[in-house]
Write an enzyme that holds these catalytic residues in place. Sequence first.
Site, PDB file in Angstrom:
ATOM      1  N   LYS A 282      -5.022   1.685  -3.986  1.00 14.55           N
ATOM      2  CA  LYS A 282      -5.837   1.322  -5.162  1.00 14.55           C
ATOM      3  C   LYS A 282      -5.853   2.335  -6.321  1.00 14.55           C
ATOM      4  O   LYS A 282      -5.223   2.115  -7.328  1.00 14.55           O
ATOM      5  CB  LYS A 282      -7.239   0.958  -4.722  1.00 14.55           C
ATOM      6  CG  LYS A 282      -7.244  -0.388  -3.979  1.00 14.55           C
ATOM      7  CD  LYS A 282      -8.624  -0.983  -3.848  1.00 14.55           C
ATOM      8  CE  LYS A 282      -8.577  -2.456  -3.492  1.00 14.55           C
ATOM      9  NZ  LYS A 282      -8.456  -2.744  -2.059  1.00 14.55           N
TER      10      LYS A 282
ATOM     11  N   ASP B 108      -7.760   3.387   7.251  1.00 15.09           N
ATOM     12  CA  ASP B 108      -7.446   2.640   6.038  1.00 15.09           C
ATOM     13  C   ASP B 108      -8.410   3.110   4.950  1.00 15.09           C
ATOM     14  O   ASP B 108      -9.574   2.707   4.916  1.00 15.09           O
ATOM     15  CB  ASP B 108      -7.566   1.129   6.285  1.00 15.09           C
ATOM     16  CG  ASP B 108      -7.259   0.318   5.031  1.00 15.09           C
ATOM     17  OD1 ASP B 108      -7.145   0.913   3.940  1.00 15.09           O
ATOM     18  OD2 ASP B 108      -7.134  -0.920   5.151  1.00 15.09           O
TER      19      ASP B 108
ATOM     20  N   PHE C 190     -10.977  -5.385   6.387  1.00 14.37           N
ATOM     21  CA  PHE C 190     -10.012  -5.971   5.453  1.00 14.37           C
ATOM     22  C   PHE C 190      -8.832  -5.027   5.320  1.00 14.37           C
ATOM     23  O   PHE C 190      -9.005  -3.846   5.030  1.00 14.37           O
ATOM     24  CB  PHE C 190     -10.623  -6.222   4.072  1.00 14.37           C
ATOM     25  CG  PHE C 190      -9.635  -6.880   3.136  1.00 14.37           C
ATOM     26  CD1 PHE C 190      -9.421  -8.253   3.181  1.00 14.37           C
ATOM     27  CD2 PHE C 190      -8.888  -6.124   2.232  1.00 14.37           C
ATOM     28  CE1 PHE C 190      -8.494  -8.859   2.332  1.00 14.37           C
ATOM     29  CE2 PHE C 190      -7.954  -6.733   1.387  1.00 14.37           C
ATOM     30  CZ  PHE C 190      -7.759  -8.093   1.442  1.00 14.37           C
TER      31      PHE C 190
HETATM   32  C1  LIG Z   1      -7.586  -3.632  -1.188  1.00 14.42           C
HETATM   33  C2  LIG Z   1      -7.458  -3.236   0.228  1.00 14.42           C
HETATM   34  C3  LIG Z   1      -6.282  -3.473   0.947  1.00 14.42           C
HETATM   35  C4  LIG Z   1      -5.112  -4.222   0.357  1.00 14.42           C
HETATM   36  O1  LIG Z   1      -4.559  -3.562  -0.734  1.00 14.42           O
HETATM   37  P1  LIG Z   1      -3.652  -4.364  -1.792  1.00 14.42           P
HETATM   38  O2  LIG Z   1      -3.213  -3.289  -2.752  1.00 14.42           O
HETATM   39  O3  LIG Z   1      -4.499  -5.421  -2.394  1.00 14.42           O
HETATM   40  O4  LIG Z   1      -2.500  -4.918  -1.056  1.00 14.42           O
HETATM   41  C5  LIG Z   1      -6.218  -3.018   2.254  1.00 14.42           C
HETATM   42  N1  LIG Z   1      -7.253  -2.368   2.822  1.00 14.42           N
HETATM   43  C6  LIG Z   1      -8.399  -2.117   2.155  1.00 14.42           C
HETATM   44  C7  LIG Z   1      -9.497  -1.380   2.831  1.00 14.42           C
HETATM   45  C8  LIG Z   1      -8.552  -2.563   0.849  1.00 14.42           C
HETATM   46  O5  LIG Z   1      -9.703  -2.359   0.207  1.00 14.42           O
END
Ligand SMILES: *Cc1c(COP(=O)(O)O)cnc(C)c1O
Length: 389
Positions: A244, A215, A128
């Site tokens: 986050k 990520d 994700f």
């Molecule tokens: C939440 C998340 C995103 C997206 O972040 P947003 O602040 O919602 O745009 C991307 N990668 C990972 C692994 C995430 O958990």
Amino acid sequence: MSDHLMNTYVPLPVAFARGEGAWLWDENGRRYLDAISGLGVCSLGHAHPQVADVIADQAKKLLHSGNLVRIPWQEQLAERLADVTALEKAFICNSGTEAIECALKITRIAGHRKGLDMPGVIVMEHSFHGRTLAALSATGSRKAQAGFEPLVGGFIRAPFGDLEAIATIAKRRQDIAAILVEPIQGESGIRVPPPGYLAALRKICDEFGWLLIFDEIQCGLCRTGKWYAHQHESVLPDILTTAKALANGLPVGACVARGVAAEAFAPGQHGSTFGGNPLVSRTACTVLDVMRAENLAERADQTGSEMLERFRQRLSANAVVREVRGRGLMIGIELTLDANHLKLAALERGLLLNVTQDRVIRLLPPLIIDAEQAEEIVEVVCSLVEQTA
Ligand SMILES: *Cc1c(COP(=O)(O)O)cnc(C)c1O
């Protein structure tokens, strides 16, 4: 629910009026224990005094000046990020998905400079990376992508944790510029890769001259017991995305890089109106300072290990439990059946938790939870699971 909100979420029937630490109070004054932190955001807990003070103070001084002038707090934040990541340069943006966009743009531009016409990025199944078109295209979920075609091209997918698959792609294709991977997959159910996986990816990237992008938007910032989850395996990425928990609830993200990736942009090639404004930058600096001063990585490691151990003791033999997994305070309990009903059942018991991929109970409590709160989470979750059997 208001008829004037677009149909993107199905919220639980509760609204919170205030919070303190790991506690939340709803509009009727009922108290709940927070085991999800607004999806891994409020790692310092709610209404943290230092964070609240710095926001109030900065709001009275200067919220926004724009990036057409120097922003000293943004410079400070970049320095702190370089320090905790051991990387060199940061671009400050407003969300995780924007940090991913920045990483992908760097990859394209660095790829073109190397002579690749159509630089490709290897991404993982079940990953994700966000909801904008490029981040969505990188995401390994057909459900999230369906209906939004045409997707952005240039992504080649491999199974998470599978090094053979990467080697096969390397043999077949000359157009790869980077690998993008979550060190621990969050949305897809707290999936921890086999030991040595990240280090092996680093080796492959070095061999083929690819950039390695981690990520760490969900798993970073002390949650798994290190500043960043990849630091459990001494490897360094070329690019890291973080967001986050970075400002404990104010919207901020960052793409941090080293080497050619850090030098990829020239003025005018990337930007953001709000990105890195004095308010969010100063708040993020405070969050990083508090995380360091309170040893939150160590604390998450300790509290999380104890919780994982307790969950395993109590649930491993349970017929509806497939696996208990995670690292630090990033914990997933996968059931053999649909677990969505547990969100409401937990709420009724005064606990806020999340379920992802229908079957995985996801726990991302604030890193500041104490032993008693940790025990309460374990107790309520175990008893709910036991009642499900
Ligand atoms: C939440 C998340 C995103 C997206 O972040 P947003 O602040 O919602 O745009 C991307 N990668 C990972 C692994 C995430 O958990």
